[in-house]
Design a protein around this motif. Sequence first.
Motif, PDB file in Angstrom:
ATOM      1  N   LEU A  30       0.840  -1.184   0.000  1.00 20.65           N
ATOM      2  CA  LEU A  30       0.000   0.000   0.000  1.00 20.65           C
ATOM      3  C   LEU A  30       0.885   1.247   0.000  1.00 20.65           C
ATOM      4  O   LEU A  30       1.916   1.290   0.671  1.00 20.65           O
ATOM      5  N   GLN A  31       0.477   2.238  -0.745  1.00 16.53           N
ATOM      6  CA  GLN A  31       1.161   3.528  -0.815  1.00 16.53           C
ATOM      7  C   GLN A  31       0.188   4.593  -0.325  1.00 16.53           C
ATOM      8  O   GLN A  31      -1.028   4.454  -0.466  1.00 16.53           O
ATOM      9  N   THR A  32       0.700   5.674   0.217  1.00 25.34           N
ATOM     10  CA  THR A  32      -0.126   6.765   0.725  1.00 25.34           C
ATOM     11  C   THR A  32      -0.017   7.980  -0.184  1.00 25.34           C
ATOM     12  O   THR A  32       1.068   8.339  -0.621  1.00 25.34           O
ATOM     13  N   PHE A  33      -1.167   8.608  -0.439  1.00 26.20           N
ATOM     14  CA  PHE A  33      -1.221   9.870  -1.176  1.00 26.20           C
ATOM     15  C   PHE A  33      -2.084  10.815  -0.355  1.00 26.20           C
ATOM     16  O   PHE A  33      -3.185  10.446   0.062  1.00 26.20           O
ATOM     17  N   VAL A  34      -1.590  12.023  -0.092  1.00 29.29           N
ATOM     18  CA  VAL A  34      -2.351  13.008   0.677  1.00 29.29           C
ATOM     19  C   VAL A  34      -2.844  14.086  -0.283  1.00 29.29           C
ATOM     20  O   VAL A  34      -2.055  14.689  -1.013  1.00 29.29           O
ATOM     21  N   TRP A  35      -4.155  14.312  -0.276  1.00 30.92           N
ATOM     22  CA  TRP A  35      -4.822  15.288  -1.149  1.00 30.92           C
ATOM     23  C   TRP A  35      -5.434  16.355  -0.264  1.00 30.92           C
ATOM     24  O   TRP A  35      -6.014  16.049   0.788  1.00 30.92           O
ATOM     25  N   GLN A  36      -5.314  17.624  -0.675  1.00 34.33           N
ATOM     26  CA  GLN A  36      -5.890  18.702   0.131  1.00 34.33           C
ATOM     27  C   GLN A  36      -6.463  19.781  -0.781  1.00 34.33           C
ATOM     28  O   GLN A  36      -5.820  20.204  -1.743  1.00 34.33           O
ATOM     29  N   GLU A  37      -7.694  20.201  -0.471  1.00 30.02           N
ATOM     30  CA  GLU A  37      -8.391  21.210  -1.281  1.00 30.02           C
ATOM     31  C   GLU A  37      -9.553  21.757  -0.448  1.00 30.02           C
ATOM     32  O   GLU A  37      -9.980  21.138   0.515  1.00 30.02           O
ATOM     33  N   TYR A  38     -10.058  22.912  -0.838  1.00 27.94           N
ATOM     34  CA  TYR A  38     -11.271  23.435  -0.209  1.00 27.94           C
ATOM     35  C   TYR A  38     -12.468  22.724  -0.815  1.00 27.94           C
ATOM     36  O   TYR A  38     -12.576  22.607  -2.039  1.00 27.94           O
ATOM     37  N   ASP A  39     -13.353  22.215   0.046  1.00 27.82           N
ATOM     38  CA  ASP A  39     -14.501  21.437  -0.411  1.00 27.82           C
ATOM     39  C   ASP A  39     -15.657  21.670   0.559  1.00 27.82           C
ATOM     40  O   ASP A  39     -15.500  22.296   1.597  1.00 27.82           O
ATOM     41  N   PHE A  50     -12.259  14.116  -7.878  1.00 27.23           N
ATOM     42  CA  PHE A  50     -10.879  13.657  -7.924  1.00 27.23           C
ATOM     43  C   PHE A  50     -10.797  12.134  -7.854  1.00 27.23           C
ATOM     44  O   PHE A  50     -10.033  11.508  -8.600  1.00 27.23           O
ATOM     45  N   LEU A  51     -11.579  11.513  -6.957  1.00 26.61           N
ATOM     46  CA  LEU A  51     -11.557  10.046  -6.839  1.00 26.61           C
ATOM     47  C   LEU A  51     -12.086   9.368  -8.106  1.00 26.61           C
ATOM     48  O   LEU A  51     -11.590   8.312  -8.501  1.00 26.61           O
ATOM     49  N   GLU A  52     -13.076   9.979  -8.760  1.00 26.21           N
ATOM     50  CA  GLU A  52     -13.552   9.443 -10.041  1.00 26.21           C
ATOM     51  C   GLU A  52     -12.451   9.508 -11.093  1.00 26.21           C
ATOM     52  O   GLU A  52     -12.253   8.562 -11.855  1.00 26.21           O
TER      53      GLU A  52
END
Length: 88
Positions: A30-39, A50-52
């Motif tokens: 497993l690898q980790t990716f951190v996503w950050q945005e105003y939502d 983004f997940l789609e």
Amino acid sequence: MTPDFQKQLQGYGLTTATILYRMPDHPRLLQTFVWQEYDVAPRFPILNKFLEFWQASLDGPVHSVTVAHAKLIKATEYRAVDGVFAIH
């Protein structure tokens, strides 16, 4: 006024998603990716978009997503300590 501040005034909050995904060449890892945005909670339309994109375009299948969300503009509490007002 910055675009990020305008979003906050419209009800957006800072959303952080920690995405665990399987490595395409080594599916047991497993690898980790951190996503950050105003939502906008609780529907998170920007995160879902983004997940789609991820599922349609990237090779590493998503294992799990952990979401944290905070509105940055909110009421604050002031209290006088020794005659001086401070934010608490």
